[in-house]
Scaffold this active site. Structure first.
Site, PDB file in Angstrom:
ATOM      1  N   ASP A 288      26.897 -13.180  16.208  1.00  0.00           N
ATOM      2  CA  ASP A 288      26.930 -11.924  15.463  1.00  0.00           C
ATOM      3  C   ASP A 288      26.974 -10.754  16.452  1.00  0.00           C
ATOM      4  O   ASP A 288      25.961 -10.317  16.968  1.00  0.00           O
ATOM      5  CB  ASP A 288      25.661 -11.879  14.591  1.00  0.00           C
ATOM      6  CG  ASP A 288      25.538 -10.606  13.782  1.00  0.00           C
ATOM      7  OD1 ASP A 288      26.299  -9.650  14.037  1.00  0.00           O
ATOM      8  OD2 ASP A 288      24.671 -10.572  12.902  1.00  0.00           O
TER       9      ASP A 288
ATOM     10  N   GLU B 126      42.084  -5.713  23.148  1.00  0.00           N
ATOM     11  CA  GLU B 126      42.379  -4.686  24.171  1.00  0.00           C
ATOM     12  C   GLU B 126      43.106  -5.331  25.350  1.00  0.00           C
ATOM     13  O   GLU B 126      42.556  -6.204  26.029  1.00  0.00           O
ATOM     14  CB  GLU B 126      41.074  -4.014  24.631  1.00  0.00           C
ATOM     15  CG  GLU B 126      41.345  -2.799  25.493  1.00  0.00           C
ATOM     16  CD  GLU B 126      40.094  -1.955  25.762  1.00  0.00           C
ATOM     17  OE1 GLU B 126      39.193  -1.924  24.910  1.00  0.00           O
ATOM     18  OE2 GLU B 126      40.039  -1.335  26.836  1.00  0.00           O
TER      19      GLU B 126
ATOM     20  N   LYS C  96      30.460   1.172  26.922  1.00  0.00           N
ATOM     21  CA  LYS C  96      31.589   0.609  26.156  1.00  0.00           C
ATOM     22  C   LYS C  96      32.351  -0.381  27.030  1.00  0.00           C
ATOM     23  O   LYS C  96      32.767  -1.445  26.579  1.00  0.00           O
ATOM     24  CB  LYS C  96      32.495   1.751  25.673  1.00  0.00           C
ATOM     25  CG  LYS C  96      33.567   1.329  24.680  1.00  0.00           C
ATOM     26  CD  LYS C  96      34.829   0.792  25.311  1.00  0.00           C
ATOM     27  CE  LYS C  96      35.869   0.459  24.266  1.00  0.00           C
ATOM     28  NZ  LYS C  96      37.076  -0.153  24.841  1.00  0.00           N
TER      29      LYS C  96
ATOM     30  N   HIS D  37      46.354  -0.463  33.884  1.00  0.00           N
ATOM     31  CA  HIS D  37      46.493  -0.780  32.463  1.00  0.00           C
ATOM     32  C   HIS D  37      47.924  -0.790  31.999  1.00  0.00           C
ATOM     33  O   HIS D  37      48.256  -1.454  31.026  1.00  0.00           O
ATOM     34  CB  HIS D  37      45.772   0.291  31.627  1.00  0.00           C
ATOM     35  CG  HIS D  37      44.328   0.003  31.442  1.00  0.00           C
ATOM     36  ND1 HIS D  37      43.587   0.583  30.450  1.00  0.00           N
ATOM     37  CD2 HIS D  37      43.494  -0.809  32.104  1.00  0.00           C
ATOM     38  CE1 HIS D  37      42.351   0.150  30.532  1.00  0.00           C
ATOM     39  NE2 HIS D  37      42.268  -0.692  31.529  1.00  0.00           N
TER      40      HIS D  37
HETATM   41  C1  MEV Z   1      37.956   1.122  28.502  1.00  0.00           C
HETATM   42  O1  MEV Z   1      38.023   0.201  27.431  1.00  0.00           O
HETATM   43  C2  MEV Z   1      36.611   1.037  29.186  1.00  0.00           C
HETATM   44  C3  MEV Z   1      36.356   2.074  30.280  1.00  0.00           C
HETATM   45  O2  MEV Z   1      36.536   3.399  29.738  1.00  0.00           O
HETATM   46  C4  MEV Z   1      34.942   1.873  30.763  1.00  0.00           C
HETATM   47  C5  MEV Z   1      34.451   2.930  31.702  1.00  0.00           C
HETATM   48  O3  MEV Z   1      34.951   4.060  31.667  1.00  0.00           O
HETATM   49  O4  MEV Z   1      33.497   2.614  32.457  1.00  0.00           O
HETATM   50  C6  MEV Z   1      37.358   1.939  31.417  1.00  0.00           C
END
Ligand code: MEV
Length: 416
Positions: free
Chosen positions: A271, A78, A255, A368
């Site tokens: 792992d 990413e 995430k 980004h």
């Molecule tokens: C993107 O990989 C992760 C985010 O969506 C995490 C979040 O929203 O806190 C930016």
């Protein structure tokens, strides 16, 4: 079924590749690419080996954990992850992140179906003996300062029970150690009461392998265009609250944390599926899936806290197989499993902070985009030496997409 994959595992590498090539109608270029990435050691690691699939590794910077500066090796596809973690870590660096290992033991289960009360009594009277039996599966474990430590019986429903074995696995990840211990115990129980043992396997819900991280950021580190540091801190606190009450948001919040945790876990030869499953289960420990971290305003600071299970190993398994892991341990300046637990959790917290700050201020797209454009250019077929020029042109296009990237590449190639 008469498949061309019959006895696939018995075929030579050459034959396997031609079966796959025919099945998927791969052209010569594709087969050459597959062959170029063959690694003879890795070919011995897994069944039906085809090729090595590589991911980029980079270094997250600015991370201060318990007063020590760490450069963090991270493996991720990413584009924004390493930039984000370095940014979050920079905001946290003035006060640093305090990390504490709360506990470090694995839990394994011997699941019993329909045990008689006498059998449960028999087990309860023999905890010491069963612990010694478990240790006998790994006689060397004591010399590493480890060993089985505890046995508990948990009733799961009317008929089903779990014997939970706790094990100090020292510096190892410990899956093999604990599984062989459990099988010894399972065999002894089966001898006592044949057929009662349904299974014996470690649990990835590592509630006895916890690490806690706390980070404090002065408001002065948090300002954003059009917003004071205090305002940003308050908004991050609100975002943290939303992740506690809404599973849709909690999943994305977590995430973001896992963007950091997984990337270091992979770089450290551990792992990551085990870490992922344990952490997500922990996020739902009260029966409701919640954000793992908590951010709140305290006096003139934003304070973040997170406790997660982190049963990583420092020796053995993939850490000994892939030479890069030892190098990554040196780059990260971690000397043992506990320091690694702390580093990984701290990376997750820094990653989370950067994501939250971005989404409650500018949104993530702005930051980004520059990195995403590299990825877009590569996806559209730009060669490494063309990427910079393609990205420069793409920056001028609004709502840029893959077709724009392709046409920019064509223009550049025509004019050169
Ligand atoms: C993107 O990989 C992760 C985010 O969506 C995490 C979040 O929203 O806190 C930016």
């Amino acid at each position: 079924m008469d498949s061309s994959f019959k006895h696939f595992y018995r075929k030579s590498y050459h034959d396997r590749l031609s079966v796959v090539g025919e099945y998927a109608t791969l052209n010569d270029d594709a087969k050459t690419l597959i062959k170029e990435h063959v690694n003879q050691t890795d070919a011995k690691l897994i069944e039906n080996y085809l090729t090595d699939y590589s991911l980029p590794e980079g270094v997250g910077v600015n991370l201060m954990v318990n007063g020590v500066e760490h450069a963090v090796p991270m493996v991720t596809e990413e584009p924004s992850v390493i930039a984000a973690v370095s940014n979050g870590a920079r905001m946290l660096s003035k006060n640093g992140i305090d990390a504490t290992v709360i506990s470090r033991e694995l839990i394994g289960q011997v699941v019993l179906h329909n045990p008689q009360p006498e059998l449960l009594d028999w087990i309860n009277e023999r905890h010491g003996e069963l612990i010694a039996l478990a240790d006998s599966a790994h006689p060397s474990i004591h010399s590493y300062g480890g060993g089985a430590t505890d046995i508990e019986i948990r009733q799961l429903d009317v008929d089903d029970y779990s014997l939970d074995l706790s094990v100090n696995v020292s510096e190892a990840m410990g899956a093999n150690i604990i599984n062989s211990m459990l099988e010894k115990i399972g065999a002894a129980i089966n001898q006592q009461s044949p057929g009662v043992v349904l299974m014996q396997i470690l649990s990835n819900y590592a509630t006895k392998s916890l690490v806690r991280v706390v980070g404090k950021i002065d408001f002065s580190q948090l300002g954003a265009p059009g917003m004071t540091g205090r305002e940003v801190a308050v908004r991050i606190g609100l975002a943290s609250h939303i992740a506690q009450i809404d599973p849709y948001r909690a999943t994305t919040h977590n995430k973001g944390i896992m963007n950091g945790i997984d990337a270091v876990t992979i770089a450290m030869g551990n792992d990551w599926r085990a870490i992922e499953s344990g952490i997500h289960a922990y996020a739902a420990k009260d029966g409701h899936y919640r954000g793992l971290s908590h951010w709140k305003v305290v006096d003139q600071q934003l304070v973040g806290e997170m406790t997660v299970p982190m049963p990583v190993g420092f020796v053995g398994g993939a850490t000994s197989v892939f030479p890069l892991v030892k190098i990554n341990q040196s780059i990260a300046k971690v000397k043992n499993a506990r320091e690694l637990m702390q580093l990984i959790a701290a990376t997750g917290l820094a990653q989370n902070l950067a994501a939250l700050k971005a989404i409650v201020t500018d949104g993530i797209q702005k930051g980004h985009m520059a990195l995403q454009l590299n990825s877009l250019a590569i996806s559209a077929g730009a060669a490494p030496d063309e990427v910079a020029e393609v990205v420069k042109k793409l920056r001028k296009i609004k709502n840029v997409g893959i077709d724009d990237a392709r046409s920019v590449i064509n223009q550049i190639r025509k004019s050169s």
